[in-house]
Write a protein that holds these residues in place. Structure first.
Motif, PDB file in Angstrom:
ATOM      1  N   LYS A  34      -2.900  -2.144 -10.117  1.00 29.10           N
ATOM      2  CA  LYS A  34      -3.142  -3.577  -9.903  1.00 29.10           C
ATOM      3  C   LYS A  34      -4.445  -3.795  -9.117  1.00 29.10           C
ATOM      4  O   LYS A  34      -5.215  -4.698  -9.417  1.00 29.10           O
ATOM      5  CB  LYS A  34      -1.945  -4.186  -9.158  1.00 29.10           C
ATOM      6  CG  LYS A  34      -1.830  -5.666  -9.277  1.00 29.10           C
ATOM      7  CD  LYS A  34      -0.488  -6.146  -8.758  1.00 29.10           C
ATOM      8  CE  LYS A  34      -0.358  -7.631  -8.975  1.00 29.10           C
ATOM      9  NZ  LYS A  34       0.880  -8.168  -8.468  1.00 29.10           N
ATOM     10  N   LEU A  35      -4.677  -2.947  -8.119  1.00 31.22           N
ATOM     11  CA  LEU A  35      -5.914  -3.034  -7.333  1.00 31.22           C
ATOM     12  C   LEU A  35      -7.127  -2.706  -8.190  1.00 31.22           C
ATOM     13  O   LEU A  35      -8.172  -3.364  -8.082  1.00 31.22           O
ATOM     14  CB  LEU A  35      -5.848  -2.088  -6.128  1.00 31.22           C
ATOM     15  CG  LEU A  35      -4.856  -2.474  -5.039  1.00 31.22           C
ATOM     16  CD1 LEU A  35      -4.576  -1.296  -4.121  1.00 31.22           C
ATOM     17  CD2 LEU A  35      -5.369  -3.659  -4.240  1.00 31.22           C
ATOM     18  N   LEU A  36      -6.990  -1.686  -9.049  1.00 24.25           N
ATOM     19  CA  LEU A  36      -8.076  -1.328  -9.971  1.00 24.25           C
ATOM     20  C   LEU A  36      -8.375  -2.470 -10.936  1.00 24.25           C
ATOM     21  O   LEU A  36      -9.541  -2.834 -11.144  1.00 24.25           O
ATOM     22  CB  LEU A  36      -7.713  -0.078 -10.770  1.00 24.25           C
ATOM     23  CG  LEU A  36      -7.999   1.266 -10.146  1.00 24.25           C
ATOM     24  CD1 LEU A  36      -7.396   2.387 -10.982  1.00 24.25           C
ATOM     25  CD2 LEU A  36      -9.482   1.475  -9.963  1.00 24.25           C
ATOM     26  N   ASP A  37      -7.315  -3.028 -11.530  1.00 21.97           N
ATOM     27  CA  ASP A  37      -7.469  -4.124 -12.497  1.00 21.97           C
ATOM     28  C   ASP A  37      -8.102  -5.362 -11.862  1.00 21.97           C
ATOM     29  O   ASP A  37      -8.806  -6.120 -12.531  1.00 21.97           O
ATOM     30  CB  ASP A  37      -6.128  -4.485 -13.131  1.00 21.97           C
ATOM     31  CG  ASP A  37      -5.586  -3.381 -14.040  1.00 21.97           C
ATOM     32  OD1 ASP A  37      -6.364  -2.465 -14.400  1.00 21.97           O
ATOM     33  OD2 ASP A  37      -4.376  -3.422 -14.366  1.00 21.97           O
ATOM     34  N   ALA A  38      -7.833  -5.564 -10.571  1.00 21.68           N
ATOM     35  CA  ALA A  38      -8.410  -6.720  -9.869  1.00 21.68           C
ATOM     36  C   ALA A  38      -9.866  -6.480  -9.487  1.00 21.68           C
ATOM     37  O   ALA A  38     -10.541  -7.399  -9.009  1.00 21.68           O
ATOM     38  CB  ALA A  38      -7.585  -7.035  -8.626  1.00 21.68           C
ATOM     39  N   LEU A  59     -10.986  -4.458  -7.102  1.00 25.88           N
ATOM     40  CA  LEU A  59     -11.175  -4.291  -5.660  1.00 25.88           C
ATOM     41  C   LEU A  59     -11.810  -2.946  -5.300  1.00 25.88           C
ATOM     42  O   LEU A  59     -12.483  -2.838  -4.282  1.00 25.88           O
ATOM     43  CB  LEU A  59      -9.847  -4.483  -4.929  1.00 25.88           C
ATOM     44  CG  LEU A  59      -9.260  -5.889  -5.062  1.00 25.88           C
ATOM     45  CD1 LEU A  59      -7.893  -5.976  -4.408  1.00 25.88           C
ATOM     46  CD2 LEU A  59     -10.194  -6.924  -4.456  1.00 25.88           C
ATOM     47  N   GLU A  60     -11.635  -1.935  -6.160  1.00 22.66           N
ATOM     48  CA  GLU A  60     -12.330  -0.670  -5.921  1.00 22.66           C
ATOM     49  C   GLU A  60     -13.811  -0.832  -6.231  1.00 22.66           C
ATOM     50  O   GLU A  60     -14.670  -0.349  -5.484  1.00 22.66           O
ATOM     51  CB  GLU A  60     -11.728   0.464  -6.760  1.00 22.66           C
ATOM     52  CG  GLU A  60     -12.353   1.814  -6.406  1.00 22.66           C
ATOM     53  CD  GLU A  60     -11.725   2.983  -7.145  1.00 22.66           C
ATOM     54  OE1 GLU A  60     -11.447   3.991  -6.486  1.00 22.66           O
ATOM     55  OE2 GLU A  60     -11.530   2.874  -8.377  1.00 22.66           O
ATOM     56  N   ALA A  61     -14.131  -1.554  -7.295  1.00 21.34           N
ATOM     57  CA  ALA A  61     -15.528  -1.790  -7.650  1.00 21.34           C
ATOM     58  C   ALA A  61     -16.249  -2.605  -6.570  1.00 21.34           C
ATOM     59  O   ALA A  61     -17.455  -2.426  -6.349  1.00 21.34           O
ATOM     60  CB  ALA A  61     -15.602  -2.512  -8.997  1.00 21.34           C
ATOM     61  N   GLU A  62     -15.510  -3.475  -5.878  1.00 21.67           N
ATOM     62  CA  GLU A  62     -16.101  -4.278  -4.800  1.00 21.67           C
ATOM     63  C   GLU A  62     -16.239  -3.485  -3.504  1.00 21.67           C
ATOM     64  O   GLU A  62     -16.807  -3.979  -2.537  1.00 21.67           O
ATOM     65  CB  GLU A  62     -15.248  -5.520  -4.539  1.00 21.67           C
ATOM     66  CG  GLU A  62     -15.333  -6.557  -5.627  1.00 21.67           C
ATOM     67  CD  GLU A  62     -14.517  -7.800  -5.288  1.00 21.67           C
ATOM     68  OE1 GLU A  62     -14.457  -8.190  -4.101  1.00 21.67           O
ATOM     69  OE2 GLU A  62     -13.944  -8.373  -6.221  1.00 21.67           O
ATOM     70  N   GLY A  63     -15.678  -2.287  -3.467  1.00 23.12           N
ATOM     71  CA  GLY A  63     -15.789  -1.445  -2.289  1.00 23.12           C
ATOM     72  C   GLY A  63     -14.770  -1.737  -1.204  1.00 23.12           C
ATOM     73  O   GLY A  63     -14.958  -1.337  -0.057  1.00 23.12           O
ATOM     74  N   LEU A  64     -13.675  -2.385  -1.555  1.00 30.54           N
ATOM     75  CA  LEU A  64     -12.632  -2.688  -0.569  1.00 30.54           C
ATOM     76  C   LEU A  64     -11.594  -1.569  -0.444  1.00 30.54           C
ATOM     77  O   LEU A  64     -11.003  -1.392   0.612  1.00 30.54           O
ATOM     78  CB  LEU A  64     -11.936  -4.003  -0.922  1.00 30.54           C
ATOM     79  CG  LEU A  64     -12.819  -5.240  -0.792  1.00 30.54           C
ATOM     80  CD1 LEU A  64     -12.203  -6.421  -1.508  1.00 30.54           C
ATOM     81  CD2 LEU A  64     -13.046  -5.570   0.664  1.00 30.54           C
ATOM     82  N   PRO A  75     -10.886 -11.617  -1.023  1.00 32.78           N
ATOM     83  CA  PRO A  75     -10.911 -10.937  -2.328  1.00 32.78           C
ATOM     84  C   PRO A  75      -9.530 -10.470  -2.799  1.00 32.78           C
ATOM     85  O   PRO A  75      -9.313 -10.303  -3.994  1.00 32.78           O
ATOM     86  CB  PRO A  75     -11.828  -9.731  -2.076  1.00 32.78           C
ATOM     87  CG  PRO A  75     -12.674 -10.118  -0.910  1.00 32.78           C
ATOM     88  CD  PRO A  75     -11.820 -11.009  -0.073  1.00 32.78           C
ATOM     89  N   PHE A  76      -8.591 -10.295  -1.874  1.00 30.70           N
ATOM     90  CA  PHE A  76      -7.249  -9.854  -2.253  1.00 30.70           C
ATOM     91  C   PHE A  76      -6.466 -10.952  -2.972  1.00 30.70           C
ATOM     92  O   PHE A  76      -5.375 -10.698  -3.490  1.00 30.70           O
ATOM     93  CB  PHE A  76      -6.484  -9.346  -1.026  1.00 30.70           C
ATOM     94  CG  PHE A  76      -7.018  -8.038  -0.517  1.00 30.70           C
ATOM     95  CD1 PHE A  76      -6.655  -6.847  -1.125  1.00 30.70           C
ATOM     96  CD2 PHE A  76      -7.903  -7.996   0.548  1.00 30.70           C
ATOM     97  CE1 PHE A  76      -7.161  -5.642  -0.680  1.00 30.70           C
ATOM     98  CE2 PHE A  76      -8.405  -6.788   0.999  1.00 30.70           C
ATOM     99  CZ  PHE A  76      -8.038  -5.610   0.393  1.00 30.70           C
ATOM    100  N   ALA A  77      -6.993 -12.148  -3.039  1.00 25.38           N
ATOM    101  CA  ALA A  77      -6.348 -13.242  -3.776  1.00 25.38           C
ATOM    102  C   ALA A  77      -6.272 -12.932  -5.266  1.00 25.38           C
ATOM    103  O   ALA A  77      -5.441 -13.492  -5.973  1.00 25.38           O
ATOM    104  CB  ALA A  77      -7.098 -14.548  -3.539  1.00 25.38           C
ATOM    105  N   LYS A  78      -7.114 -12.013  -5.723  1.00 24.89           N
ATOM    106  CA  LYS A  78      -7.083 -11.620  -7.139  1.00 24.89           C
ATOM    107  C   LYS A  78      -5.766 -10.945  -7.509  1.00 24.89           C
ATOM    108  O   LYS A  78      -5.430 -10.842  -8.678  1.00 24.89           O
ATOM    109  CB  LYS A  78      -8.250 -10.681  -7.436  1.00 24.89           C
ATOM    110  CG  LYS A  78      -9.598 -11.327  -7.288  1.00 24.89           C
ATOM    111  CD  LYS A  78     -10.696 -10.305  -7.454  1.00 24.89           C
ATOM    112  CE  LYS A  78     -12.036 -10.927  -7.119  1.00 24.89           C
ATOM    113  NZ  LYS A  78     -13.077  -9.908  -7.039  1.00 24.89           N
TER     114      LYS A  78
END
Length: 171
Positions: A55-59, A61-66, A141-144
């Motif tokens: 879910k984090l990958l799909d959102a 958030l890893e690409a954003e560096g979080l 950003p976690f709202a995604k």
């Protein structure tokens, strides 16, 4: 003198009856204090769950560096964290869940009562149904990870009752 006292008594009775009228500002104040608005809207991330990691990958958030996510895991590492939060994510980290040490609670947004949109007083004037909207501010950003659009206001209802000390929220 008798007419003055009768007139005074009539005014006093009318004033005491009108106290049960509920204004929008008073309803908002009661709801804010009883429901502790403004407050943080939270989301729980299970750091050892592959579904949470996906879910984090799909959102993105890893690409954003979080977060960084371990893509592979050995059998002996089962149950160990595969999601790791970066320095960039620190302002949004609230706490580790007290029941489960593998659950990180993150901030999604601040939620606050935006507006009282309607008040329906019951016939006895001792209770009222209040409709109000909740607005989300400081969206992170976690709202995604949420299934709903936080830019839209959410409509809520509350029931208030009138006591000799004033209006109170029914729980």
């Amino acid at each position: 003198m008798k007419t003055v006292s009768v007139l005074g008594l009539a005014i006093l009775l009318m004033a005491s009856c009108s106290q049960t009228k509920l204004e929008k500002e008073e309803a908002a104040s009661v709801i804010r204090s009883e429901k502790n608005y403004p407050k943080v809207y939270e989301y729980e991330v299970n750091v050892s769950d592959p579904a949470s990691a996906r879910k984090l990958l799909d959102a993105g958030l890893e690409a954003e560096g979080l977060v960084t996510i371990d893509k592979t895991q050995k059998l002996k590492d089962a149950g160990q964290p595969i999601v790791h939060f970066t320095e960039k994510a620190k302002p949004y980290l609230i706490r580790i869940d007290e029941k489960y040490d593998n659950v990180q609670v993150v901030k999604v947004a601040d939620m606050d009562l935006a507006d009282v949109t309607g008040i329906q007083l019951q016939e006895d004037n001792k209770s009222a149904t209040v409709e109000y909207t909740i607005a989300y501010k400081n969206i992170t950003p976690f709202a995604k990870l949420m299934k709903r659009d936080l830019s839209e206001k959410k409509v809520e209802r509350a029931t208030l009752s009138y006591f000799d000390t004033g209006w109170k929220l029914d729980k």
